[in-house]
Scaffold this motif. Structure first.
Motif, PDB file in Angstrom:
ATOM      1  N   VAL A  55       0.854  -1.183   0.000  1.00  0.00           N
ATOM      2  CA  VAL A  55       0.000   0.000   0.000  1.00  0.00           C
ATOM      3  C   VAL A  55       0.892   1.236   0.000  1.00  0.00           C
ATOM      4  O   VAL A  55       1.811   1.335   0.811  1.00  0.00           O
TER       5      VAL A  55
ATOM      6  N   ASP B 246      -2.143   4.981  -2.982  1.00  0.00           N
ATOM      7  CA  ASP B 246      -3.397   4.245  -2.794  1.00  0.00           C
ATOM      8  C   ASP B 246      -4.274   4.910  -1.740  1.00  0.00           C
ATOM      9  O   ASP B 246      -5.499   4.845  -1.815  1.00  0.00           O
TER      10      ASP B 246
ATOM     11  N   TYR C  95     -10.000   7.880  -6.551  1.00  0.00           N
ATOM     12  CA  TYR C  95     -10.192   7.802  -5.100  1.00  0.00           C
ATOM     13  C   TYR C  95     -11.677   8.008  -4.774  1.00  0.00           C
ATOM     14  O   TYR C  95     -12.071   9.037  -4.229  1.00  0.00           O
TER      15      TYR C  95
ATOM     16  N   SER D 201      -9.208   7.184  -0.587  1.00  0.00           N
ATOM     17  CA  SER D 201      -8.706   5.829  -0.802  1.00  0.00           C
ATOM     18  C   SER D 201      -9.209   5.256  -2.129  1.00  0.00           C
ATOM     19  O   SER D 201     -10.318   5.544  -2.569  1.00  0.00           O
ATOM     20  N   ARG D 202      -8.357   4.423  -2.720  1.00  0.00           N
ATOM     21  CA  ARG D 202      -8.776   3.659  -3.904  1.00  0.00           C
ATOM     22  C   ARG D 202      -9.750   2.549  -3.517  1.00  0.00           C
ATOM     23  O   ARG D 202     -10.544   2.097  -4.342  1.00  0.00           O
ATOM     24  N   TRP D 203      -9.632   2.102  -2.267  1.00  0.00           N
ATOM     25  CA  TRP D 203     -10.399   0.943  -1.827  1.00  0.00           C
ATOM     26  C   TRP D 203     -11.469   1.343  -0.824  1.00  0.00           C
ATOM     27  O   TRP D 203     -11.405   2.420  -0.230  1.00  0.00           O
TER      28      TRP D 203
ATOM     29  N   PRO E 268      -7.754  -3.125   0.929  1.00  0.00           N
ATOM     30  CA  PRO E 268      -7.314  -3.598  -0.383  1.00  0.00           C
ATOM     31  C   PRO E 268      -7.619  -5.078  -0.514  1.00  0.00           C
ATOM     32  O   PRO E 268      -8.039  -5.711   0.466  1.00  0.00           O
TER      33      PRO E 268
END
Length: 311
Positions: free
Chosen positions: A92, A119, A141, A159-161, A185
Motif C-alpha cells: 500500500v 493508494d 479515489y 482511498s482507492r479501496w 485492499p
C-alpha cells in the motif's frame, strides 16, 4: 585570538545550556521545544568541537564534545541503514500532506498525485474549498472520509479501496479531530488513524499530549491487523510525546523514518531550521520505502511511504 576564544566560550556555553534544558522536557513546554532541534544542536556541537580543536581551546573542547555526544545519540537510529521489514500481504502506498489551507498549488498537487499514484491519501489543514485539489483525484479515489471543516486542524482521508468503520473523534476538543477508518485492499484490511496534532506551545501542549494519546488508543482499539498512524503530529522523533507513541508496551508503533536520514518536512525551505514533524507510524506492517516529496506550495513537504501489510 582572544576574541575568538571568547566567542567560542560564549557559543559553547549557550550550546551547553540548551542541551541541559532539553533534559527538562517533561517539566515545561519551553525546554520541550528545544528537544525538537536535535539535528541543529548536533550540527552546532560538531562545528564548535572542530573549532575548539583547531584553535586548541581545551577549556571548551571537552564540553563541546559532551554536547556533541548528548545530541547525536538520539539521532543514531535515523542515520544508520535499516533493512526493510517485509510483510506477507499486499503493498500500500500512503501519501500524507499538510495543505496549509490555500497555500498548496493545485497544479503542483496534481503533478504530485500523478507521479506518486498513492493508494491512500491523508490531507490535513484543509482548504475552505477542496474542489481545486480533489479534482486531481479524478475517479481514482472514490472512497472518502472528510471531517466537517470546523477548524484548521481538520483532516480528510481518500482511498482507492472501500473505507469502513469510519469515525472522527473530537473528544479532546471540537477543533482537534482524530480520524479512524479501515481501508481494505484485496485480501487484507488496514486500520488508518489520521491526525493533525495541536501545537506544542503553552496550554496547547497538554492538548497535544491528550490528542496523541487518543490517536494511539484509536490505533489499537479493536484492531489486531496492520495499523498506520499518519499526519502532522507537530512533534519530532526525539520528543517524549513521540516516544510514548513508539515505546514498547502491550502494543506500540514503529517509526517508518528510521534509517532514512534527516527527512525534514516543515520549514524545509530553510535548511538550518527544518523539522521532521510529519510522520507515518506502522504496526504489523513493513516500511519498504519512505521519501519526501517536492515543494507544492505548503510550508510542509509531502511524505510518501510504501507499506507492505502483514496478513
Amino acid at each position: 585570538m582572544r576574541v575568538i576564544g571568547l566567542l567560542l566560550v560564549i557559543a559553547v556555553g549557550l550550546l551547553a545550556l540548551a542541551t541541559l534544558l532539553a533534559i527538562l522536557e517533561p517539566a515545561h513546554w519551553v525546554p520541550a521545544l528545544i528537544v525538537h532541534f536535535r539535528w541543529q544542536l548536533a550540527a552546532a556541537a560538531l562545528g564548535l568541537t572542530l573549532a575548539s580543536w583547531i584553535c586548541q581551546r581545551r577549556l571548551v573542547l571537552v564540553p563541546a564534545v559532551v554536547c556533541l555526544i548528548a545530541n547525536t545519540v538520539p539521532l543514531v537510529p535515523y542515520l544508520r541503514t535499516v533493512e526493510p521489514v517485509m510483510g506477507t500481504g499486499p503493498m500500500v502506498r500512503i501519501l500524507s500532506l499538510n495543505l496549509r489551507d490555500d497555500w498548496t498549488d493545485p497544479v503542483k498537487f496534481q503533478a504530485l498525485i500523478d507521479r506518486e499514484q498513492p493508494d491512500v491519501v491523508l490531507l490535513t489543514e484543509l482548504r475552505g474549498d477542496m474542489a481545486p485539489l480533489t479534482a486531481a483525484f479524478k475517479d481514482h479515489y472514490p472512497h472518502r472520509l472528510v471531517a466537517p471543516r470546523l477548524s484548521p486542524l481538520d483532516v480528510a482521508l481518500y482511498s482507492r479501496w472501500p473505507i469502513s468503520k469510519g469515525e472522527i473523534d473530537r473528544q479532546v476538543g471540537t477543533w482537534l479531530p482524530v480520524l479512524k477508518a479501515e481501508v481494505c485492499p484485496p485480501q487484507a484490511c488496514l486500520t488508518v488513524v489520521g491526525v493533525h496534532a495541536a501545537l506544542p506551545f503553552g496550554d496547547f501542549k497538554s492538548l497535544q499530549d491528550r490528542q496523541l494519546a487518543l490517536a494511539k488508543e484509536k490505533a489499537w482499539s479493536g484492531s489486531h491487523g496492520p495499523v498506520v498512524l499518519i499526519g502532522d503530529l507537530n512533534t519530532t522523533p526525539w520528543s517524549e510525546n513521540f516516544a510514548r507513541l513508539t515505546r514498547p508496551e502491550e502494543y506500540f508503533l514503529s517509526d517508518g523514518s528510521r534509517g532514512h536520514g534527516p527527512q525534514t518536512t516543515f520549514l524545509s525551505r530553510f535548511p538550518l531550521f527544518g523539522l521532521p514533524i510529519d510522520h507515518v507510524l506502522v504496526a504489523n506492517a513493513g516500511v519498504i520505502d519512505r521519501r519526501i516529496g517536492p515543494d507544492v506550495g505548503s510550508d510542509h513537504l509531502p511524505v510518501t511511504v510504501d507499506v507492505q501489510l502483514s496478513r
